[in-house]
Design a protein around this motif. Structure first.
Motif, PDB file in Angstrom:
ATOM      1  N   LEU A 173       6.877 -18.657 -28.625  1.00  0.00           N
ATOM      2  CA  LEU A 173       6.827 -17.537 -29.573  1.00  0.00           C
ATOM      3  C   LEU A 173       6.280 -16.255 -28.961  1.00  0.00           C
ATOM      4  O   LEU A 173       6.045 -15.286 -29.684  1.00  0.00           O
ATOM      5  CB  LEU A 173       5.999 -17.926 -30.802  1.00  0.00           C
ATOM      6  CG  LEU A 173       6.691 -18.891 -31.766  1.00  0.00           C
ATOM      7  CD1 LEU A 173       5.765 -19.282 -32.897  1.00  0.00           C
ATOM      8  CD2 LEU A 173       7.976 -18.274 -32.312  1.00  0.00           C
TER       9      LEU A 173
ATOM     10  N   PRO B 175       9.709 -13.450 -30.437  1.00  0.00           N
ATOM     11  CA  PRO B 175      10.009 -13.943 -31.776  1.00  0.00           C
ATOM     12  C   PRO B 175      11.272 -14.791 -31.802  1.00  0.00           C
ATOM     13  O   PRO B 175      12.235 -14.535 -31.067  1.00  0.00           O
ATOM     14  CB  PRO B 175      10.187 -12.656 -32.592  1.00  0.00           C
ATOM     15  CG  PRO B 175       9.349 -11.642 -31.864  1.00  0.00           C
ATOM     16  CD  PRO B 175       9.498 -11.980 -30.408  1.00  0.00           C
TER      17      PRO B 175
ATOM     18  N   THR C 173      13.675 -17.920 -34.377  1.00  0.00           N
ATOM     19  CA  THR C 173      13.873 -18.654 -35.617  1.00  0.00           C
ATOM     20  C   THR C 173      13.577 -20.130 -35.377  1.00  0.00           C
ATOM     21  O   THR C 173      13.438 -20.585 -34.241  1.00  0.00           O
ATOM     22  CB  THR C 173      15.317 -18.529 -36.115  1.00  0.00           C
ATOM     23  OG1 THR C 173      16.185 -19.157 -35.173  1.00  0.00           O
ATOM     24  CG2 THR C 173      15.715 -17.078 -36.301  1.00  0.00           C
ATOM     25  N   THR C 174      13.531 -20.885 -36.459  1.00  0.00           N
ATOM     26  CA  THR C 174      13.295 -22.324 -36.341  1.00  0.00           C
ATOM     27  C   THR C 174      14.395 -22.982 -35.508  1.00  0.00           C
ATOM     28  O   THR C 174      14.114 -23.791 -34.614  1.00  0.00           O
ATOM     29  CB  THR C 174      13.242 -22.965 -37.740  1.00  0.00           C
ATOM     30  OG1 THR C 174      12.202 -22.358 -38.497  1.00  0.00           O
ATOM     31  CG2 THR C 174      12.978 -24.459 -37.642  1.00  0.00           C
TER      32      THR C 174
ATOM     33  N   LEU D  17       5.342 -25.079 -37.218  1.00  0.00           N
ATOM     34  CA  LEU D  17       5.238 -23.691 -37.649  1.00  0.00           C
ATOM     35  C   LEU D  17       4.395 -23.562 -38.917  1.00  0.00           C
ATOM     36  O   LEU D  17       3.599 -22.629 -39.050  1.00  0.00           O
ATOM     37  CB  LEU D  17       6.632 -23.102 -37.873  1.00  0.00           C
ATOM     38  CG  LEU D  17       7.456 -22.800 -36.616  1.00  0.00           C
ATOM     39  CD1 LEU D  17       8.877 -22.431 -36.991  1.00  0.00           C
ATOM     40  CD2 LEU D  17       6.809 -21.688 -35.797  1.00  0.00           C
TER      41      LEU D  17
ATOM     42  N   LEU E 189       1.171 -21.317 -39.083  1.00  0.00           N
ATOM     43  CA  LEU E 189       1.075 -20.252 -40.090  1.00  0.00           C
ATOM     44  C   LEU E 189      -0.223 -20.380 -40.884  1.00  0.00           C
ATOM     45  O   LEU E 189      -0.932 -19.401 -41.123  1.00  0.00           O
ATOM     46  CB  LEU E 189       2.277 -20.317 -41.036  1.00  0.00           C
ATOM     47  CG  LEU E 189       3.586 -19.693 -40.552  1.00  0.00           C
ATOM     48  CD1 LEU E 189       4.740 -20.158 -41.443  1.00  0.00           C
ATOM     49  CD2 LEU E 189       3.501 -18.171 -40.573  1.00  0.00           C
TER      50      LEU E 189
ATOM     51  N   VAL F 279       0.321 -17.474 -36.275  1.00  0.00           N
ATOM     52  CA  VAL F 279       1.751 -17.162 -36.250  1.00  0.00           C
ATOM     53  C   VAL F 279       2.093 -16.405 -37.521  1.00  0.00           C
ATOM     54  O   VAL F 279       1.495 -16.652 -38.585  1.00  0.00           O
ATOM     55  CB  VAL F 279       2.587 -18.472 -36.152  1.00  0.00           C
ATOM     56  CG1 VAL F 279       4.043 -18.225 -36.498  1.00  0.00           C
ATOM     57  CG2 VAL F 279       2.479 -19.066 -34.755  1.00  0.00           C
ATOM     58  N   HIS F 280       3.031 -15.452 -37.430  1.00  0.00           N
ATOM     59  CA  HIS F 280       3.507 -14.757 -38.624  1.00  0.00           C
ATOM     60  C   HIS F 280       4.998 -15.030 -38.829  1.00  0.00           C
ATOM     61  O   HIS F 280       5.691 -15.470 -37.913  1.00  0.00           O
ATOM     62  CB  HIS F 280       3.255 -13.243 -38.535  1.00  0.00           C
ATOM     63  CG  HIS F 280       3.965 -12.579 -37.395  1.00  0.00           C
ATOM     64  ND1 HIS F 280       3.298 -12.086 -36.293  1.00  0.00           N
ATOM     65  CD2 HIS F 280       5.277 -12.319 -37.175  1.00  0.00           C
ATOM     66  CE1 HIS F 280       4.172 -11.556 -35.454  1.00  0.00           C
ATOM     67  NE2 HIS F 280       5.374 -11.680 -35.967  1.00  0.00           N
ATOM     68  N   ARG F 281       5.460 -14.717 -40.022  1.00  0.00           N
ATOM     69  CA  ARG F 281       6.869 -14.935 -40.382  1.00  0.00           C
ATOM     70  C   ARG F 281       7.417 -13.648 -40.979  1.00  0.00           C
ATOM     71  O   ARG F 281       6.826 -13.068 -41.873  1.00  0.00           O
ATOM     72  CB  ARG F 281       6.967 -16.084 -41.392  1.00  0.00           C
ATOM     73  CG  ARG F 281       8.383 -16.355 -41.896  1.00  0.00           C
ATOM     74  CD  ARG F 281       8.408 -17.600 -42.759  1.00  0.00           C
ATOM     75  NE  ARG F 281       7.425 -17.518 -43.833  1.00  0.00           N
ATOM     76  CZ  ARG F 281       7.006 -18.558 -44.523  1.00  0.00           C
ATOM     77  NH1 ARG F 281       7.448 -19.767 -44.246  1.00  0.00           N
ATOM     78  NH2 ARG F 281       6.129 -18.387 -45.499  1.00  0.00           N
TER      79      ARG F 281
ATOM     80  N   TYR G 204       9.854 -15.935 -36.435  1.00  0.00           N
ATOM     81  CA  TYR G 204       8.437 -16.248 -36.259  1.00  0.00           C
ATOM     82  C   TYR G 204       7.945 -15.601 -34.975  1.00  0.00           C
ATOM     83  O   TYR G 204       8.677 -15.529 -33.985  1.00  0.00           O
ATOM     84  CB  TYR G 204       8.228 -17.759 -36.193  1.00  0.00           C
ATOM     85  CG  TYR G 204       8.535 -18.473 -37.488  1.00  0.00           C
ATOM     86  CD1 TYR G 204       7.537 -18.743 -38.412  1.00  0.00           C
ATOM     87  CD2 TYR G 204       9.836 -18.859 -37.790  1.00  0.00           C
ATOM     88  CE1 TYR G 204       7.819 -19.379 -39.608  1.00  0.00           C
ATOM     89  CE2 TYR G 204      10.134 -19.500 -38.987  1.00  0.00           C
ATOM     90  CZ  TYR G 204       9.128 -19.762 -39.886  1.00  0.00           C
ATOM     91  OH  TYR G 204       9.412 -20.397 -41.073  1.00  0.00           O
TER      92      TYR G 204
END
Length: 340
Positions: A274, A277, A279-280, A298, A302, A307-309, A318
């Motif tokens: 990460l 950035p 995605t899953t 994740l 979070l 971690v941020h979304r 993420y």
């Protein structure tokens, strides 16, 4: 070094595209450059690809072209017809290559009176040679790359999304300044640090960037198209080709990895990934983990505030919070710099 001087209209038209066909040729070049054991993470894949080339008769046209190395006319790697073409799209463009394009390009690479044997059929019987080559590429793709392509495509989609976000938010300067460790951007010159010495003037054209999983740091530049200068570079995600037991070097997440000891091996992998950035689905493809496993990690990260979304269009990206970046930099083995 290859120095490409970009005028303002060309720079403003910078775009990004993936290319299954360019992946084919780059994978062959990887095999050509490493006649013995290929390096990690390509080791297991390369063994499989060599077996395919040796045992699948339909790949014969591709085997012949291995001898060309990386010195081949650009008509064999046409510019992708869209930003996300399929292999079928690109092979259709290859099959439709006009005779005048072949006649124009070949003298740039070989003397017309001293052509290598593999290239002669493209002059004497263009349609048959192109169709035979396309069929060989299809056979090679189906057996050597196809099984990995869904994961590769997910990783490439992540790369394109990340680069497009940087381009939209901060412009071409930010994008080109962080493209690759062997690419230097000093406006208006884009320098690829590789032989041979070349000076290219791109005037009122379009710069097309093509990320490749099989690049392994190799850079290529295509200038035969009258309207486009194409530059390929190493994309993230090559680790998805790695196989357990393939002789790979120890990864950062080992028993002596302080970050893995602190948060667990899988979560340490997620945190390191990460630094750009993602995605899953992109994380799952890059790390070789199940999407459900990535989602679980994740959620925990979070909750921990590291971690941020954020939503970008239809996708959820993420990234690392300052606390997460500090963990990777201060506790991890090697300091890294997170991308915006």
């Amino acid at each position: 070094m290859i120095r490409i001087r970009l005028d303002e209209p060309t720079l403003a038209r910078t775009r990004i595209a993936i290319s299954p066909l360019w992946e084919v040729w780059t994978s062959l070049y990887l095999l050509h450059r490493n006649p013995g054991e290929a390096p990690w993470p390509y080791t297991g894949w390369a063994r499989h690809a060599r077996q395919v080339l040796g045992e699948v008769p339909a790949t014969a046209p591709v085997r012949l072209l291995l001898a060309s190395g990386h010195s081949a006319p650009d008509f064999l790697t046409p510019i992708p017809p869209s930003s996300t073409p399929t292999l079928a799209d690109e092979l259709a463009a290859l099959r439709a290559t006009p005779a005048e394009v072949i006649a124009e390009q070949i003298p740039r690479y070989h003397r017309p009176d001293d052509l290598p044997g593999w290239l002669i059929p493209f002059v004497t019987d263009r349609s048959t040679a192109l169709d035979r080559l396309a069929g060989g590429i299809e056979a090679y793709w189906d057996a050597a790359i196809g099984p990995w392509w869904p994961a590769m495509r997910a990783a490439l989609d992540e790369e394109v999304l990340h680069r497009a976000r940087a381009l939209a938010a901060d412009g071409p300067d930010a994008l080109l300044g962080d493209l690759h460790e062997r690419v230097r951007w000093e406006n208006p010159v884009l320098t690829l640090m590789k032989p041979p010495e070349r000076q290219i003037e791109a005037v009122d054209q379009r710069l097309l960037l093509i990320p490749l999983i099989f690049s392994r740091g190799a850079l290529s530049c295509s200038t035969d198209h009258p309207e486009i200068v194409a530059v390929s570079y190493q994309a993230r995600g090559a680790a998805l080709l790695a196989e357990e037991g393939s002789g790979r070097a120890a990864s950062p997440a080992t028993a002596t990895d302080r970050l893995a000891v602190l948060v667990g091996r899988a979560r340490a992998q997620v945190l390191r990934a990460l630094t750009r950035p993602s995605t899953t689905a992109g994380l799952a493809a890059t790390l070789g983990l199940a999407p459900s496993t990535v989602s679980e990690h994740l959620s925990a990260l979070l909750s921990a505030g590291v971690v941020h979304r954020r939503r970008v269009g239809r996708r959820v990206l993420y990234g690392l919070e300052p606390a997460g970046l500090a963990l990777v930099q201060l506790v991890g083995d090697e300091p890294v710099i997170a991308s915006a």
